[in-house]
Design an enzyme around this catalytic site. Structure first.
Site, PDB file in Angstrom:
ATOM      1  N   VAL A  26      30.130 -34.640 -30.161  1.00  0.00           N
ATOM      2  CA  VAL A  26      30.939 -35.801 -29.691  1.00  0.00           C
ATOM      3  C   VAL A  26      32.150 -36.335 -30.441  1.00  0.00           C
ATOM      4  O   VAL A  26      32.206 -36.536 -31.516  1.00  0.00           O
ATOM      5  CB  VAL A  26      29.710 -37.072 -29.199  1.00  0.00           C
ATOM      6  CG1 VAL A  26      29.282 -37.512 -30.735  1.00  0.00           C
ATOM      7  CG2 VAL A  26      30.640 -37.942 -28.309  1.00  0.00           C
ATOM      8  N   ASP A  27      33.381 -36.312 -29.932  1.00  0.00           N
ATOM      9  CA  ASP A  27      34.622 -36.872 -30.395  1.00  0.00           C
ATOM     10  C   ASP A  27      35.303 -35.805 -30.987  1.00  0.00           C
ATOM     11  O   ASP A  27      36.153 -36.293 -31.719  1.00  0.00           O
ATOM     12  CB  ASP A  27      34.352 -38.073 -31.039  1.00  0.00           C
ATOM     13  CG  ASP A  27      34.344 -39.226 -30.155  1.00  0.00           C
ATOM     14  OD1 ASP A  27      34.598 -38.992 -28.835  1.00  0.00           O
ATOM     15  OD2 ASP A  27      33.837 -40.413 -30.630  1.00  0.00           O
ATOM     16  N   LYS A  30      36.679 -31.833 -27.690  1.00  0.00           N
ATOM     17  CA  LYS A  30      36.615 -31.065 -26.439  1.00  0.00           C
ATOM     18  C   LYS A  30      37.221 -31.052 -25.346  1.00  0.00           C
ATOM     19  O   LYS A  30      38.128 -30.232 -24.809  1.00  0.00           O
ATOM     20  CB  LYS A  30      35.065 -30.996 -26.046  1.00  0.00           C
ATOM     21  CG  LYS A  30      33.841 -30.378 -27.232  1.00  0.00           C
ATOM     22  CD  LYS A  30      32.555 -30.472 -26.778  1.00  0.00           C
ATOM     23  CE  LYS A  30      32.107 -32.026 -26.465  1.00  0.00           C
ATOM     24  NZ  LYS A  30      32.029 -32.857 -27.448  1.00  0.00           N
ATOM     25  N   THR A  31      37.366 -32.575 -24.690  1.00  0.00           N
ATOM     26  CA  THR A  31      38.132 -32.642 -23.544  1.00  0.00           C
ATOM     27  C   THR A  31      39.633 -32.824 -24.026  1.00  0.00           C
ATOM     28  O   THR A  31      40.266 -32.152 -23.108  1.00  0.00           O
ATOM     29  CB  THR A  31      37.826 -34.165 -23.388  1.00  0.00           C
ATOM     30  OG1 THR A  31      36.292 -34.253 -23.243  1.00  0.00           O
ATOM     31  CG2 THR A  31      38.361 -34.601 -22.040  1.00  0.00           C
ATOM     32  N   THR A  51      45.891 -21.991 -10.610  1.00  0.00           N
ATOM     33  CA  THR A  51      45.244 -21.888 -11.925  1.00  0.00           C
ATOM     34  C   THR A  51      44.127 -23.035 -11.952  1.00  0.00           C
ATOM     35  O   THR A  51      43.076 -22.681 -12.790  1.00  0.00           O
ATOM     36  CB  THR A  51      46.318 -21.944 -13.234  1.00  0.00           C
ATOM     37  OG1 THR A  51      46.742 -23.348 -12.927  1.00  0.00           O
ATOM     38  CG2 THR A  51      47.143 -21.001 -13.255  1.00  0.00           C
ATOM     39  N   HIS A  92      27.485 -29.196 -23.884  1.00  0.00           N
ATOM     40  CA  HIS A  92      26.719 -27.640 -23.877  1.00  0.00           C
ATOM     41  C   HIS A  92      25.354 -27.603 -23.070  1.00  0.00           C
ATOM     42  O   HIS A  92      25.016 -26.542 -22.665  1.00  0.00           O
ATOM     43  CB  HIS A  92      26.453 -27.385 -25.205  1.00  0.00           C
ATOM     44  CG  HIS A  92      25.654 -28.271 -26.230  1.00  0.00           C
ATOM     45  ND1 HIS A  92      26.367 -29.402 -26.687  1.00  0.00           N
ATOM     46  CD2 HIS A  92      24.495 -28.434 -26.202  1.00  0.00           C
ATOM     47  CE1 HIS A  92      25.429 -30.136 -27.369  1.00  0.00           C
ATOM     48  NE2 HIS A  92      24.521 -29.426 -27.173  1.00  0.00           N
ATOM     49  N   ALA A 211      44.295 -30.255 -31.083  1.00  0.00           N
ATOM     50  CA  ALA A 211      44.334 -30.418 -29.390  1.00  0.00           C
ATOM     51  C   ALA A 211      45.406 -31.372 -29.111  1.00  0.00           C
ATOM     52  O   ALA A 211      45.892 -31.484 -27.901  1.00  0.00           O
ATOM     53  CB  ALA A 211      43.161 -30.797 -29.101  1.00  0.00           C
TER      54      ALA A 211
END
Ligand code: GTP
Length: 606
Positions: A26-27, A30-31, A51, A92, A211
């Site tokens: 978490v954190d 990923k997003t 897309t 996941h 990211a």
């Protein structure tokens, strides 16, 4: 003309897009990473090209090749895959446990690790899942812009940006990479920075990225595409047969009723096809009424105009299916196209087998596990098994009164199993009431390792309370002296003043003298008119003793008296509670053992 990634030129197409799932703690980003990747593909979209899929995004190979242009030495191949399909929602538990026949639906995975923080619980959990499902992966060492002294070069390839950093900053980054390599090594994975790897079949690639600034994204995409094309060829060969997929989500849509968002990982799905999928009650057989794909943002005219109806889609694709009878469909289930009675029968059997494998009633006594989807239930049950927690019932859906009753049955055998563990589910009101009545514990969490952590903490507390209760029920070793001049009543009951010399004196204890002769039961302990639950060494209190004894006969002022600890209790102190009693209690117990062994040589023998 509208080109759907994956639907054009079916005949010439050889390989499908690999399905990529992003995992990590978490954190760790990923997003943000997915947003960056999505942004890249949207920015470089050709007119009319889609897309954005349902629940997924595609980065076309054309875009990857363009980004990888400066990296020719590292990614020499011309891409044959049409692109990469990223599952949009990170997490996941669900995606890693959505299984296709013989493995996970994920072809490749990105394990995101915050380069500053390193490995955390979910990083390890993700690694364990990747290993169990045999999913190849690379590590995105994220947040490189946080390395002290880092000068950002937005959207640059990592190697270009790295070359422009100061020596000290380069060293700091390398140190963090070595650290990650060490952590991966601890879990049995060889790894290295991607540009230093010679044999990709034996070494996990670490790609440093941000990211936030987009640095390293070209390499990340190029590595994903290159590696999956090279090493997963057989798996990615496109077949034009009946579609197979997994249900990501079941959603009610205004005007359309219940719809399912599906990732098709193999074959072709057409309007009018018969599909077979799972529900909590068993297989559903229904016909595809419509197939919907998201419209490119620029082409949306109104909020209702978000989707585009298509006649067919080919793997790999994320699509919304409109069909009747989807009310009870569950996320995580397989979906098969079956157009003949034999195919339908075969698909129904596969679904039944899948459902029965997961909805288990295994252990006679065990916890009740509930989750919102087949994928999460599977993950929860596996985590419980890995931690040796028996499972009595595992099922999909909200927590019901029946679940509480089931948990209360386990509770009769073992207090610590009288519990319901819920992942992303609600508690029905009558279940809540019943749980209060039957004193069944319900735990809810949307992160599996936290759910397990909560369970273990609770279990420890239950055990601690059980121990206290059990200890309270034992006759404790104690020794006291009748203070001369403090005889208040000579018999029936005897009331005398005493001083505790050792151990813990509690009401209800049978007593004996120094020769082991029985002296009745201690009834009450009082101090200044107050009843006490116990008296400790040094305290002077009044006690009452019931039994056939009299001061002046069996006992006298100044006598030393002990509690008459039963054999089983003495042995319990010496074994189970060995570490829980003080030296003082132990000393008094030793004295009691000496007295008792004169008449019973096997007393407290352990
Ligand atoms: N400086 C920096 N911050 C980042 C980067 N990537 C993500 N973050 C920040 O880290 C925080 C967490 O990022 P998310 O993308 O929400 O992380 P996540 O892993 O998706 O977290 P969950 O979705 O909650 O599991 C946010 O505040 C992001 O802005 C990065 O490369 N650099």
């Amino acid at each position: 003309m509208i080109k759907l990634s994956g639907t054009s030129r079916i005949e010439e197409q050889k390989l499908r897009q690999p399905i990529v799932v992003v995992m990590g703690h978490v954190d760790h980003g990923k997003t943000t990473l997915l947003d960056k990747i999505r942004g890249t593909s949207v920015a470089k979209r050709e007119p009319g090209e889609i897309t954005q899929h349902v629940g997924a995004s595609v980065v076309p190979s054309r875009v990857i090749e363009q980004l990888a242009e400066p990296l020719k030495k590292i990614i020499p191949v011309k891409l044959k895959i049409p692109g990469l399909l990223f599952i949009d929602t990170p997490g996941h538990e669900l995606f890693m446990n959505m299984r296709r026949i013989g493995g996970a639906i994920s072809d490749f995975s990105i394990l995101v690790v915050d380069i500053i923080e390193g490995f955390k619980e979910q990083t390890v959990e993700s690694l364990q899942l990747l290993r169990a499902r045999k999913v190849p992966f690379l590590v995105a060492a994220n947040k490189i812009d946080k390395i002290p002294g880092w000068k950002p070069y937005p959207n640059e390839a990592f190697i270009n940006s790295y070359a422009k950093q100061s020596q000290r900053t380069k060293e700091l980054l390398d140190e963090r990479i070595y650290h990650l390599m060490g952590e991966l090594g601890r879990y049995g994975f060889n790894s290295d920075r991607f540009d230093r790897i010679k044999d990709f079949t034996r070494t996990v690639s670490i790609v440093p990225v941000s990211a936030k600034t987009g640095e390293g994204i070209p390499e990340l995409l190029a590595m994903l595409a290159g590696l999956s094309q090279q090493y997963l060829k057989d798996r990615l060969i496109f077949t034009s047969g009946n579609a197979k997929g997994v249900v990501l989500e079941v959603k009610e849509m205004p005007g359309l009723g219940n719809t399912i968002d599906v990732i098709i990982y193999d074959g072709i799905l057409r309007k009018g096809d018969t599909i077979v999928l799972g529900s909590a009650e068993g297989p559903i057989v229904t016909k595809v009424r419509n197939l919907l794909m998201p419209k490119p943002l620029q082409e949306i005219r109104s909020p209702e105009d978000k989707f585009l109806s298509v006649d067919e889609v080919v793997a790999a694709v994320g699509v919304k299916i409109v069909a009747p009878d989807l009310d009870n469909a569950v996320a995580g289930t397989q979906l098969y196209v079956a157009n003949t009675p034999e195919e339908i029968e075969d698909a129904k059997n596969k679904i039944l087998e899948e459902l029965s494998k997961i909805k288990i009633k295994t252990d006679k006594s065990g916890v009740v596990a509930k989750a919102d989807t087949l994928g999460t239930l599977d993950a929860l049950v596996e985590a419980l098994k890995r931690n040796n927690i028996p499972v009595r019932i595992a099922d999909i859906g909200n927590i019901t009164k029946r679940d509480v009753v089931e948990a209360s049955i386990s509770k009769q055998d073992d207090e610590t199993l009288g519990v319901i563990l819920g992942f992303n589910v609600k508690v029905m009101p009558d279940a809540k009431e019943e749980a209060e009545k039957l004193n069944v514990k319900i735990m809810l969490n949307n992160i599996i390792y936290k759910l397990l952590e909560d369970y273990f903490n609770w279990k420890e507390e239950v055990k601690r309370l059980e121990k206290i209760k059990e200890m309270e029920n034992l006759v404790w070793p104690a020794k006291f002296r009748i203070i001369p001049g403090f005889v208040f009543r000579r018999s029936d009951p005897v009331i005398v003043g005493i001083e505790v010399l050792g151990g813990i004196l509690k009401p209800g204890s049978p007593l004996m003298d120094e020769a082991g002769r029985k002296l009745g039961i201690l009834q009450q302990i009082q101090d200044k008119g107050q009843s006490l639950k116990e008296a400790k060494p040094g305290m002077q209190v009044a006690i009452s003793v019931k039994g056939n004894i009299m001061v002046g006969r069996q006992i006298n002022e100044g006598d030393i008296i002990y509690t008459d600890v039963p054999d089983l209790h003495a042995r319990t102190f010496l074994t189970k509670f060995k570490g829980d009693i003080s030296d003082d209690v132990k000393m008094v117990l030793d004295e009691i053992i000496k007295i008792k062994r004169k008449s019973d040589p096997l007393y407290a023998f352990v």
